[in-house]
Design a protein around this motif. Structure first.
Motif, PDB file in Angstrom:
ATOM      1  N   GLU A  47       0.820  -1.210   0.000  1.00  0.00           N
ATOM      2  CA  GLU A  47       0.000   0.000   0.000  1.00  0.00           C
ATOM      3  C   GLU A  47       0.856   1.263   0.000  1.00  0.00           C
ATOM      4  OE1 GLU A  47      -3.679   2.038   2.385  1.00  0.00           O
ATOM      5  OE2 GLU A  47      -3.014   0.048   2.961  1.00  0.00           O
ATOM      6  N   VAL A  48       1.994   1.201   0.668  1.00  0.00           N
ATOM      7  CA  VAL A  48       2.914   2.347   0.668  1.00  0.00           C
ATOM      8  C   VAL A  48       3.440   2.595  -0.744  1.00  0.00           C
ATOM      9  CG1 VAL A  48       5.128   3.176   1.518  1.00  0.00           C
ATOM     10  CG2 VAL A  48       3.542   2.083   3.083  1.00  0.00           C
ATOM     11  N   PHE A  49       3.790   1.543  -1.457  1.00  0.00           N
ATOM     12  CA  PHE A  49       4.283   1.703  -2.825  1.00  0.00           C
ATOM     13  C   PHE A  49       3.177   2.186  -3.762  1.00  0.00           C
ATOM     14  CE2 PHE A  49       7.553  -1.476  -1.371  1.00  0.00           C
ATOM     15  CZ  PHE A  49       8.550  -0.528  -1.274  1.00  0.00           C
ATOM     16  N   ILE A  50       1.935   1.749  -3.534  1.00  0.00           N
ATOM     17  CA  ILE A  50       0.809   2.275  -4.314  1.00  0.00           C
ATOM     18  C   ILE A  50       0.638   3.758  -4.027  1.00  0.00           C
ATOM     19  CG2 ILE A  50      -1.704   2.187  -4.598  1.00  0.00           C
ATOM     20  CD1 ILE A  50      -1.511  -0.836  -4.114  1.00  0.00           C
ATOM     21  N   ARG A  51       0.819   4.155  -2.779  1.00  0.00           N
ATOM     22  CA  ARG A  51       0.662   5.573  -2.427  1.00  0.00           C
ATOM     23  C   ARG A  51       1.747   6.434  -3.058  1.00  0.00           C
ATOM     24  NH1 ARG A  51      -0.087   8.563   3.373  1.00  0.00           N
ATOM     25  NH2 ARG A  51      -0.401  10.608   2.446  1.00  0.00           N
ATOM     26  N   LEU A  52       2.926   5.889  -3.265  1.00  0.00           N
ATOM     27  CA  LEU A  52       3.963   6.643  -3.961  1.00  0.00           C
ATOM     28  C   LEU A  52       3.543   6.969  -5.395  1.00  0.00           C
ATOM     29  CD1 LEU A  52       7.216   4.846  -2.801  1.00  0.00           C
ATOM     30  CD2 LEU A  52       6.530   7.184  -2.285  1.00  0.00           C
ATOM     31  N   ILE A  53       2.751   6.096  -6.005  1.00  0.00           N
ATOM     32  CA  ILE A  53       2.281   6.312  -7.369  1.00  0.00           C
ATOM     33  C   ILE A  53       1.047   7.207  -7.387  1.00  0.00           C
ATOM     34  CG2 ILE A  53       1.344   5.158  -9.417  1.00  0.00           C
ATOM     35  CD1 ILE A  53       3.033   2.703  -8.544  1.00  0.00           C
ATOM     36  N   VAL A  54       0.092   6.939  -6.498  1.00  0.00           N
ATOM     37  CA  VAL A  54      -1.192   7.631  -6.501  1.00  0.00           C
ATOM     38  C   VAL A  54      -1.128   8.962  -5.749  1.00  0.00           C
ATOM     39  CG1 VAL A  54      -3.610   7.423  -5.796  1.00  0.00           C
ATOM     40  CG2 VAL A  54      -2.423   5.460  -6.702  1.00  0.00           C
ATOM     41  N   VAL A  55      -0.308   9.077  -4.737  1.00  0.00           N
ATOM     42  CA  VAL A  55      -0.066  10.236  -3.876  1.00  0.00           C
ATOM     43  C   VAL A  55      -1.164  10.433  -2.828  1.00  0.00           C
ATOM     44  CG1 VAL A  55       0.360  12.715  -3.744  1.00  0.00           C
ATOM     45  CG2 VAL A  55       1.327  11.401  -5.610  1.00  0.00           C
ATOM     46  N   ASN A  56      -2.418  10.281  -3.176  1.00  0.00           N
ATOM     47  CA  ASN A  56      -3.496  10.457  -2.215  1.00  0.00           C
ATOM     48  C   ASN A  56      -3.628   9.197  -1.354  1.00  0.00           C
ATOM     49  OD1 ASN A  56      -5.840  10.938  -0.819  1.00  0.00           O
ATOM     50  ND2 ASN A  56      -7.029  11.543  -2.612  1.00  0.00           N
ATOM     51  N   GLY A  57      -3.594   9.360  -0.042  1.00  0.00           N
ATOM     52  CA  GLY A  57      -3.642   8.219   0.868  1.00  0.00           C
ATOM     53  C   GLY A  57      -4.939   7.442   0.805  1.00  0.00           C
ATOM     54  N   TRP A  58      -6.062   8.145   0.696  1.00  0.00           N
ATOM     55  CA  TRP A  58      -7.358   7.468   0.662  1.00  0.00           C
ATOM     56  C   TRP A  58      -7.497   6.640  -0.619  1.00  0.00           C
ATOM     57  CZ3 TRP A  58     -10.832   5.766   3.731  1.00  0.00           C
ATOM     58  CH2 TRP A  58     -12.078   5.402   3.263  1.00  0.00           C
ATOM     59  N   ASN A  59      -7.120   7.191  -1.752  1.00  0.00           N
ATOM     60  CA  ASN A  59      -7.201   6.448  -3.011  1.00  0.00           C
ATOM     61  C   ASN A  59      -6.271   5.241  -3.005  1.00  0.00           C
ATOM     62  OD1 ASN A  59      -9.089   8.210  -3.992  1.00  0.00           O
ATOM     63  ND2 ASN A  59      -7.610   9.456  -5.099  1.00  0.00           N
ATOM     64  N   ALA A  60      -5.093   5.381  -2.409  1.00  0.00           N
ATOM     65  CA  ALA A  60      -4.174   4.247  -2.307  1.00  0.00           C
ATOM     66  C   ALA A  60      -4.775   3.139  -1.449  1.00  0.00           C
ATOM     67  CB  ALA A  60      -2.842   4.698  -1.719  1.00  0.00           C
TER      68      ALA A  60
END
Length: 82
Positions: A47-60
């Protein structure tokens, strides 16, 4: 969510080796709190790596939840077909 934010901020600061910090120092107003007391960090690293791509925490979080559900349903279907 604070564990996710702490790992995300550690990686965002440029230290990939700090993706698994022992203490959270960026959240809780700088109060050092142990991060991996009850749950292993490796369960939230995707999820942390997804957040690096998406930037928004909720969307990640939503993408990670959908990904987990998709993997569980696929595993269930593969086991049921045996």
């Amino acid at each position: 969510m604070s564990r996710l934010t702490e790992s995300y901020l550690s990686i965002k600061d440029g230290s990939i080796l700090n993706a698994v910090p022992d203490t959270m120092t960026k959240s809780f107003f700088g109060f050092a709190y142990p991060q991996n007391l009850f749950y292993p960090i490796y369960t939230i690293l995707p999820e942390v790596f997804i957040r690096l791509i998406v930037v928004n925490g909720w969307n990640a979080y939503i993408i990670f939840t959908i990904l987990c559900n998709f993997l569980v349903v696929n595993c269930k279907n593969k086991l049921a077909s045996r």
